[in-house]
Design an enzyme around this catalytic site. Structure first.
Site, PDB file in Angstrom:
ATOM      1  NE  ARG A   1       3.313  -7.223  10.343  1.00 17.76           N
ATOM      2  CZ  ARG A   1       2.744  -6.719   9.260  1.00 17.76           C
ATOM      3  NH1 ARG A   1       1.932  -7.439   8.518  1.00 17.76           N
ATOM      4  NH2 ARG A   1       2.973  -5.482   8.885  1.00 17.76           N
ATOM      5  CD  GLU A  57      -2.796   1.106   2.480  1.00 16.19           C
ATOM      6  OE1 GLU A  57      -2.771   0.139   3.268  1.00 16.19           O
ATOM      7  OE2 GLU A  57      -3.512   2.109   2.630  1.00 16.19           O
ATOM      8  CE  LYS A  91       3.100   0.106   4.849  1.00 15.40           C
ATOM      9  NZ  LYS A  91       2.505  -0.101   3.517  1.00 15.40           N
TER      10      LYS A  91
END
Ligand code: ATP
Ligand code: MG
Length: 574
Positions: A272, A48, A282
């Site tokens: 992850r 994203e 982020k």
């Protein structure tokens, strides 16, 4: 070609075989059963564009591009840009730069927003088939009705709107007739589903916001769950790899593709990656940037790819690290030393050695012929014979490291002290005879003698000299700024704070130490920004790409020679 010529490939040792990770096992099984027919293995990396990529993304990049490469398939870069308010072209550009830097090239470059028209039509299709409806309740009401894992949800009063009514409302949503939040499009599934995600999930919401690519064309945007699978399907993605938190979304992913009767991409989840002593989302990294707690996304303390690059990390080290940590199905936190070790290994092989003194202490050789300058041979890289050697100037006034001298040394200290003889790397043996102090008792100079017969650092009569120190000739030295970095956070898991305590309280106040007057050997003056060196005995350093000036590089310490942190912790009784 004569038969005497060496065959280079024959000398290269075969890469040690590691066992297949669980995703490779799936791919190999699919290839064996010809699951995908004429379709090649197709993956995608779907960031994203709402921030800069970090080392966690590198793992996903290596996995997705690596699979495509290994199995003769393709990998797309797809921007998952369905959330107009947080996305920006600045991020789109940095992401492309970073993926290339890690070492991969995409086959197709796409944006979820490329598919907005198609996604909208698929919304209408579901309405036509009685599989979606427009709900006019607020987000809070919808959330309240969702129920819990032990209690079924409550059906919306708008659940049984007619197809015509739903279609009319959905079209008017698109036409911009309603304010944000007035309506949403929801899938019509089952409010008693055990999977909460399957209780009539929201597919589209109204958001009057400017999109970085589609501008003001749209005021309704698809939710992740109504976009991701369809984008995969359009691109004929065979293996859609995402992180574990999407496991619960998989049924909805499958439902969308099945009901729309489109290419049956498959989603697989892996763990992850987390690293000790840093944060990796982020959102949190943005907090640091916005709060000026770091100098920017590319601050060398950041776990972002641009930060690591500026710090002195190489793509080779990043790829080796990602390969080494493997791909698992359970969440884990990787020790930061693994990342650092990968860089040490790479730079040990490749970085030229130079002499640099971070905290200079002046040494005057009292028996050195006045005005004489020697030009000494120094090996550029003992790990790489082809790197050759260079000349380093040596004169009667030098700098050595303050830490390499002690006036009253403890037993185990073999470096310079009054009466002690040490070797200066590539140069001579010197003996300290006198310590000069200023009025307040600070040591400002050492007066030493050198042994002219020891040129090159050899002990002429075989006498024992335990220590070899680095040095720089004072009149030839290049004074410059050097930045030393330490962990961003003080504790291994910055998220491990009591409730109500901000994770930012775990930030390490000493993560940056600026040394303004380090002294470097003169050959380094011409170092191009981004070039990397081993400062002998000190670590690996990289000429900063932002603050270096022509003829005057500024250096960042990329990594120490050894894991000094673990040692320091032990010493502190930790
Ligand atoms: P963040 O929470 O840091 O914002 P994200 O998952 O929201 O990360 P995306 O831009 O959506 O970031 O991620 C792009 C791809 O990278 C996704 O497939 C995601 O699963 C993967 N990814 C992100 N963070 C990690 C990580 N720490 N380890 C492995 N893969 C990751
Ligand atoms: Mg995300």
């Amino acid at each position: 070609m004569s038969s005497a010529e060496p065959n280079p490939s024959a000398d290269t040792p075969a890469k040690p075989e590691r066992s297949l990770n669980f995703i490779e096992q799936i791919v190999e099984e699919d290839l064996r059963t010809n699951r995908w027919g004429e379709h090649v293995v197709q993956t995608r990396f779907p960031p994203e564009p709402n921030g800069y990529l970090h080392i966690g993304h590198a793992k996903s990049i290596c996995l997705n591009f690596g699979l495509a490469k290994k199995y003769g398939g393709k990998c797309n870069l797809r921007f998952d840009d369905t959330n107009p308010t947080t996305e920006d072209t600045e991020y789109v550009e940095s992401i492309q730069e970073d993926v290339r830097w890690v070492g991969f090239n995409w086959d197709g470059l796409y944006y979820a927003s490329d598919y907005f028209d198609q996604l909208y039509l698929w919304g209408e299709q579901l309405i036509h088939e009685g599989l979606a409806y427009v709900d006019s309740q607020s987000a809070e009401e919808i959330a309240k009705q969702r129920g819990t894992s032990s209690e079924p949800g409550v059906a919306s009063p708008f659940r049984n709107r007619t197809v015509a009514e739903n279609l009319d409302l959905f079209r008017r949503m698109k036409a911009g007739e309603f304010p944000d939040g007035a309506h949403v499009l929801r899938a019509k599934l089952d409010m008693a589903e055990t999977h909460l995600i399957m209780r009539d999930p929201v597919l589209y919401r109204i958001r009057h916001a400017h999109h970085h690519r589609t501008g003001d064309k749209w005021c309704i945007y698809p939710m992740y769950d109504f976009a991701h699978g369809q984008c995969d399907s359009i691109e004929k993605v065979t293996h859609s790899i995402c992180t574990l938190e999407f496991e619960t979304h998989r049924r909805l992913y499958d439902w969308c593709l099945e009901k729309l009767r489109i290419f049956p991409s498959r989603q697989y989840e892996f763990a992850r990656m987390n690293l000790t002593y840093t944060v990796m989302s982020k959102r949190r990294l943005l907090e640091l940037v916005k709060g000026n707690l770091v100098s920017g996304w590319d601050d060398p303390r950041m776990p972002t790819l641009c930060g690591l690059r500026r710090r002195g990390y190489t793509p080779e080290a990043i790829r080796a690290f990602c390969e080494r940590i493997g791909v698992a199905r359970f969440n884990s936190t990787i020790e930061m030393v693994w990342l650092e070790d990968a860089l040490r290994e790479d730079l040990n092989r490749r970085a030229p050695r130079v002499l640099a003194v971070l905290k200079p202490l002046k040494v005057v050789l009292t028996n050195w012929p006045a005005g004489q300058v020697d030009s000494l041979d120094a090996v550029n890289n003992p790990e790489d014979e082809s790197a050759g050697s260079r000349k380093v100037p040596f004169s009667g006034t030098l700098y050595v490291e303050q830490d390499d001298f002690m006036e009253t040394p403890p037993k185990q200290f073999f470096r310079l002290s009054p009466g002690r003889e040490v070797r200066l790397r590539y140069a001579y043996l010197i003996t300290c005879n006198e310590v000069v102090k200023d009025a307040s008792g600070n040591i400002i100079e050492l007066r030493c003698t050198y042994d002219p017969a020891s040129r090159g650092g050899n002990s002429p009569d075989g006498r024992k000299v335990k220590s070899t120190l680095h040095w720089v000739s004072a009149e030839h030295a290049l004074p410059t700024e050097v930045r030393l970095y330490d962990h961003l956070c003080r504790q291994p898991d910055p998220n491990d704070v009591p409730e109500g305590v901000d994770w930012k309280t775990t930030l390490n106040p000493n993560s940056l130490e600026v040394i303004s007057n380090a002294m470097l050997e003169p050959s380094v003056a011409s170092a191009a920004p981004g070039s990397k060196f081993q400062f002998e005995r000190l670590g690996y350093f990289c000429a900063d790409t932002v603050d270096s000036q022509p003829g005057h590089p500024v250096f960042n310490r990329a990594v120490t020679l050894r894991d000094s942190w673990a040692k320091a912790q032990k010493k502190d009784g930790g």
